[in-house]
Design a protein around this motif. Sequence first.
Motif, mmCIF file in Angstrom:
data_model
loop_
_atom_site.group_PDB
_atom_site.id
_atom_site.type_symbol
_atom_site.label_atom_id
_atom_site.label_comp_id
_atom_site.label_asym_id
_atom_site.label_seq_id
_atom_site.Cartn_x
_atom_site.Cartn_y
_atom_site.Cartn_z
ATOM 1 N N MET A 85 0.830 -1.210 0.000
ATOM 2 C CA MET A 85 0.000 0.000 0.000
ATOM 3 C C MET A 85 0.865 1.261 0.000
ATOM 4 S SD MET A 85 -1.479 -0.162 3.887
ATOM 5 C CE MET A 85 -2.794 1.004 3.565
ATOM 6 N N ALA A 86 0.328 2.321 -0.612
ATOM 7 C CA ALA A 86 1.077 3.568 -0.711
ATOM 8 C C ALA A 86 1.173 4.266 0.638
ATOM 9 C CB ALA A 86 0.429 4.495 -1.737
ATOM 10 N N LEU A 87 0.062 4.335 1.366
ATOM 11 C CA LEU A 87 0.058 5.064 2.640
ATOM 12 C C LEU A 87 1.015 4.422 3.627
ATOM 13 C CD1 LEU A 87 -3.704 5.801 3.358
ATOM 14 C CD2 LEU A 87 -1.924 7.467 2.772
ATOM 15 N N SER A 88 1.502 5.257 4.557
ATOM 16 C CA SER A 88 2.372 4.741 5.602
ATOM 17 C C SER A 88 1.980 5.415 6.907
ATOM 18 C CB SER A 88 3.834 5.054 5.252
ATOM 19 O OG SER A 88 4.685 4.050 5.751
ATOM 20 N N SER A 92 -2.193 4.774 7.345
ATOM 21 C CA SER A 92 -2.503 3.442 6.819
ATOM 22 C C SER A 92 -3.379 2.667 7.793
ATOM 23 C CB SER A 92 -1.221 2.675 6.493
ATOM 24 O OG SER A 92 -0.456 2.455 7.654
#
Lengths: 309, 481
Positions: A85-88, A92
Amino acid sequence: MQISRRNFLKYCTMSAASIGLTRLDLEALAAVLAKPDAPTVLWLHGSSCTGCSVSLLNYVSDTAPHDITEVLTQSINLAFHPTIMALSGEASSAALHQAAAAGPYVLVIEGGIPMAYGGHACVVYSYNGHEVTMQEAVQRFAPGAAAILCVGTCSSYGGIPHAGSNPTGVVNVRELTGRPTINIPGCPANPSWVIWAVVQLILGNPVPLDSVGRPVFLYHANGTIHQNCPRNPAVGGEEAAGFEDCHHKCLINLGCRGPFTEAKCENCWNGKEGQGHWCIGVNAPCHGCVEPTFPGPQSFYEPYLPESP
Amino acid sequence: MPTITASIDPVTRIEGHLKIDIEIDTVNGRQQVVEAKAIGTLFRGFEKILGGRDPRDAAIITSRICGVCPTSHAYCAAKAIDAVCGVYPNTAARLLRNLVHGACFLESHLLHFYLLSLPDYIDGPKMAPWMPGLSFDKRLDPATVALLQGHYVEAITMRRLCHEMGAIWGGKLPHTPAFIGGGFTAVADADQVAAFRSHLVTIRDFITDTYVPDVERLAGLYPDYFSIGRGYGNLLSYGVYELDNAGQNVLFQPGVIVDGDGPVQAVDVQAIQEHVAYSWYTDTAAARHPAQGVTEGAYPKGDAYSWLKAPRYQSRPFECGPLARMKASGEYSGGVSVLDRHLARAREAELLADAMMGWLDELPVGAGAYTTCTIPASGVSSGLTEAPRGALGHWLTVEQGRVGRYQVITPTCWTVSPRDEMDQRGPLEEALVGTPIADAASPVEALRVIHSVDPCLDCATHVVEPGTLTERPSAERKERG
């Protein structure tokens, strides 16, 4: 997200024979896919090696979805998967909570759940500034799940982190939650088996399970590795005495667990079903990685008998 | 303005579980990271899993330390087993190990740049798991973003092809059963060589025509990242890819480089110590050589904050990985930074793919790759190699024919380690300090630094009870073929 499932339906039509769908299933699938709100998939990693996620990326088929890109873009709504996934950061974990609150979801669990150190041998994320252990995350999301899919031997049975003296007190998902799970063991799990199970869940099909939670269709119904093995002495194979001379020979004396392992592996790894590779194909004994007894205390290279319980 | 404290938890797009705590302040008019802690949040304890087993099992069990560098562990364990049995693998075994290990290296490098790192610079497709995406400085024009998105999708296929290539002799990836003490189980035939070559040509072309130019394209648009994320500049490589059966010559060289551009020094394994002052393990004494170390979990514990121990070389923190290998080999002349790490990794992939072509030409078709390997009643050995993300060591002690002790020190243990008892930060922690942060609520610049070292916490956060370190095999080795 608006999910385009046209190709997924096409996949199911074309590969119906190999994945065991009936015409009735296909009509039901068409109805399900007409709805934009098919289950979201939330993927939690516990005490794992990430190998089952890597294996899923290896998914490939002759029919759509042809590979993992098509699965992700056209078949499922993978709202939480920490490896891709892109979010961190907390954004996220917020996405995880939002997706769970928004509607039905399939909870996929990769890895076992360590109970030692108050669960702090595996912290999976922070939420509202609080560190959340794998134990807490599974307990939080399992009750609301439309289904729980245990991907790999660790979440299904404990696997290698549970072996030996089980230093971090690993338990599997059923032990922790007391809830039914669909277990797709394998070290790693075969990606085609995982996608098959997801299809069944989207369809709402009943999935008959064996006594250790595995879909009968994927495991028990195939018989043992040994029964189907082209090296079986019953079909003319010769037993190897050592690795010095084992090419094309039966590996039973070298630790092969094929007689005690129920799965369809022959040429089913790292390629399209039946066109890929497998352990015995490279003269390596089957280690029985789909079984609850994996790895067990026994040597992988001595003639194998399961431990009596 | 007061110091801002921020946590990145979880750090996504890595393997395993990592939390980063940073403090952000304005120094000399620029908002930047002024303090950092790297917190490994998974502990599995592989030593106790291996203790008492058949030593030959180590290649199968330790592969499961990591699903992204499984062959590196399997290979490293096989080397330790070779050594304790006093065997050198034959030519077919050496080349098959190199080729399958190489396939997984290429897979890891492609996965790392496109799937794990690139979303720090471009938006992905407008759907989960890529959206919602990060907020960051978008310097790429829409056409370039579209191009890179296309390459991201291609890379997914290319990394799968790497595993399909490796599985020709590995059988099943990740987690191949084909690496065994004494050699390799597979016997190559001509059709397999042709299939491997066909895959390798496709992958090498992608590396040369797409991967390397994409990293250079990114470097052109983010040149400031040549001076971000340096850290100590201390680099360590054990060397990898044997070019002869006794392992005297390797493709990527071993070496130690202090402070970025010093001379390449020989590696002295005896100069490694592990510290636990800030790790969740019982304090037994001052820093110990791994041979004398003790590993018992202790959570919580005072100021400790990580499940990683802190390995140090001559009491200094070292990072490892492609940049260390390429500089030790004289193949990379740049500095130490976010972009230098990405560039070295991409160029290493290209060199490795070319070398693999040569190994395919050398591979004896139809030749057995196993040399009889008998576990002694007792013995001590080690295997040293490189995983895609850096120096990997396995140390084996055999007692009564079983595993007495087994120790692993992984690359991420070096690079993502916490502070030591001298209060020196770990290499990644040091690399984060000074990183400019535009928006403290979305510290993407810190993520770029973190991802540049390719952390693999699955590898790092098992800690095992140390055994006696030795580099030499316990018996005179025999060789066949």
